[in-house]
Design an enzyme around this catalytic site. Structure first.
Site, mmCIF file in Angstrom:
data_model
loop_
_atom_site.group_PDB
_atom_site.id
_atom_site.type_symbol
_atom_site.label_atom_id
_atom_site.label_comp_id
_atom_site.label_asym_id
_atom_site.label_seq_id
_atom_site.Cartn_x
_atom_site.Cartn_y
_atom_site.Cartn_z
ATOM 1 N N GLU A 236 0.843 -1.204 0.000
ATOM 2 C CA GLU A 236 0.000 0.000 0.000
ATOM 3 C C GLU A 236 0.877 1.252 0.000
ATOM 4 O O GLU A 236 2.091 1.176 0.157
ATOM 5 C CB GLU A 236 -0.904 0.028 1.248
ATOM 6 C CG GLU A 236 -2.209 -0.745 1.114
ATOM 7 C CD GLU A 236 -3.276 0.013 0.332
ATOM 8 O OE1 GLU A 236 -2.954 1.086 -0.228
ATOM 9 O OE2 GLU A 236 -4.426 -0.461 0.281
ATOM 10 N N ASN B 129 -10.243 4.893 2.251
ATOM 11 C CA ASN B 129 -9.357 4.668 1.107
ATOM 12 C C ASN B 129 -9.535 5.792 0.092
ATOM 13 O O ASN B 129 -10.368 6.685 0.244
ATOM 14 C CB ASN B 129 -9.660 3.322 0.448
ATOM 15 C CG ASN B 129 -8.704 2.233 0.879
ATOM 16 O OD1 ASN B 129 -7.491 2.454 0.937
ATOM 17 N ND2 ASN B 129 -9.226 1.064 1.188
ATOM 18 N N ASP C 28 -10.161 1.014 -3.969
ATOM 19 C CA ASP C 28 -9.124 1.008 -2.944
ATOM 20 C C ASP C 28 -8.336 2.314 -3.075
ATOM 21 O O ASP C 28 -8.924 3.379 -3.192
ATOM 22 C CB ASP C 28 -8.248 -0.236 -3.111
ATOM 23 C CG ASP C 28 -7.530 -0.650 -1.836
ATOM 24 O OD1 ASP C 28 -6.995 0.234 -1.145
ATOM 25 O OD2 ASP C 28 -7.481 -1.848 -1.527
#
Length: 327
Positions: free
Chosen positions: A26, A168, A229
């Site tokens: 991430e 997100n 996301d």
């Protein structure tokens, strides 16, 4: 490359930037001074960086899960990093250096943790949270916090938005007039207008809503395009969004129109960023944590970082401005 497709095929132009996968990659960003790509492995409790010119990945173990990170400056000069760990915000002056706690996040770390985040153009660190209960579904108790250390005193933490289960998709338009944010389980990306102080105001509009997961859907079956996301905005103001379990990224116009729909060789991309010397390399992190064995056998590169050359450059990474008096 801006292909349009409602049933995208994996383009041959993707390259795998890393060979060792993360569990849950991430928060990638391109560091222009170092010419390196940085990202975090949340489940693997590590920060990672890559020099694309030399290849090896450096790994720095963390004491708890890192949700996101950003480069930091002091008095206009590069000064390490700001890092959101499970429950708090930390500064590190150098890679691998001491972690200095600078702020707590006001929630119970037993059921929540820091997740997606980045800095704005004013040098503030915005961190979203995710609800992780030990039992039952995630609840909309997550929030977006703004961490400000520009003054000489202690860093401040302020809740800006709330009501999400998994924060997100944080990004800003190039002029800072629009803030984008999503709640992944809600399958929608929202956009807030911002005032002159770059604060979100009023009710958001839905940038784009994605179809929910069909009842009984299993990974690998058709009929599900994924949920939003992490994200990034390019120099034209388009919003690049990773679609978790959809195996693709989409490039959306400021009105929510799909400008590009590009498949990846993994099921769970997590977050894009744009980097490289000209800003035209699209990097995408991905996940393998919790994925079924048959999926990992079919898609063994899950968890790796992928790269693709695109036409429109990204925006430079925004730095955390640390104005606190030296201790």
């Amino acid at each position: 490359m801006h292909p349009r497709s409602t049933d995208p095929q994996t383009p041959a132009a993707w390259t795998r930037a890393t060979t060792e996968p993360s569990q849950l990659g991430e928060s990638p960003f391109w560091h222009p001074d170092e010419r390196r790509l940085y990202w975090v492995d949340i489940a693997g409790r590590a920060l990672l960086r890559l020099d694309p010119a030399s290849g090896p990945v450096d790994r720095w173990a963390m004491p708890t899960e890192p949700g996101c990170m950003a480069p930091a400056r002091r008095a206009g000069a590069p000064d390490g990093f700001v890092i959101a760990l499970r429950a708090g915000i930390f500064r590190a002056r150098t890679w691998g250096g001491a972690l200095e706690p600078i702020a707590d996040l006001p929630f119970d770390p037993a059921t929540q943790r820091a997740n997606d985040g980045k800095c704005d153009a004013l040098g503030r660190f915005w961190v979203g949270t995710v609800h992780e209960p030990t039992e039952g579904p995630r609840q909309p108790v997550g929030a977006l916090y703004c961490v400000d250390a520009r003054g000489p005193g202690a860093a401040t933490v302020r809740k800006v938005l709330d009501g999400v289960a998994t924060a997100n998709g944080l990004a800003w338009s190039p002029d800072g007039a629009t803030l984008y944010w999503s709640d992944t389980p809600a399958h929608a990306v929202r956009a807030w207008e911002c005032n002159a102080d770059r604060e979100p105001v009023g009710e958001p509009r839905v940038l784009r809503r994605f179809d929910p997961k069909p009842a009984g859907w299993k990974p690998g079956q058709p009929g599900y395009g994924g949920r939003p996301d992490g994200a990034a905005v390019d120099a034209e103001g388009a919003y690049w969004c990773a679609l978790y379990e959809g195996g693709r990224v989409q490039r959306l116009s400021p009105a929510g129109e799909v400008l590009a729909d590009i498949a990846l060789p993994v099921r769970c991309p997590t977050m894009p960023c744009l980097g490289g010397d000209d800003g035209r390399t699209l990097y995408v992190t991905s996940a393998r944590e919790g994925r079924p064995a048959h999926e990992l056998a079919e898609l063994p590169q899950s968890g790796c970082v992928f790269a693709l050359r695109v036409d429109v450059p990204g925006l430079p990474v925004a730095w955390f401005e640390d104005g606190r008096a030296a201790g």
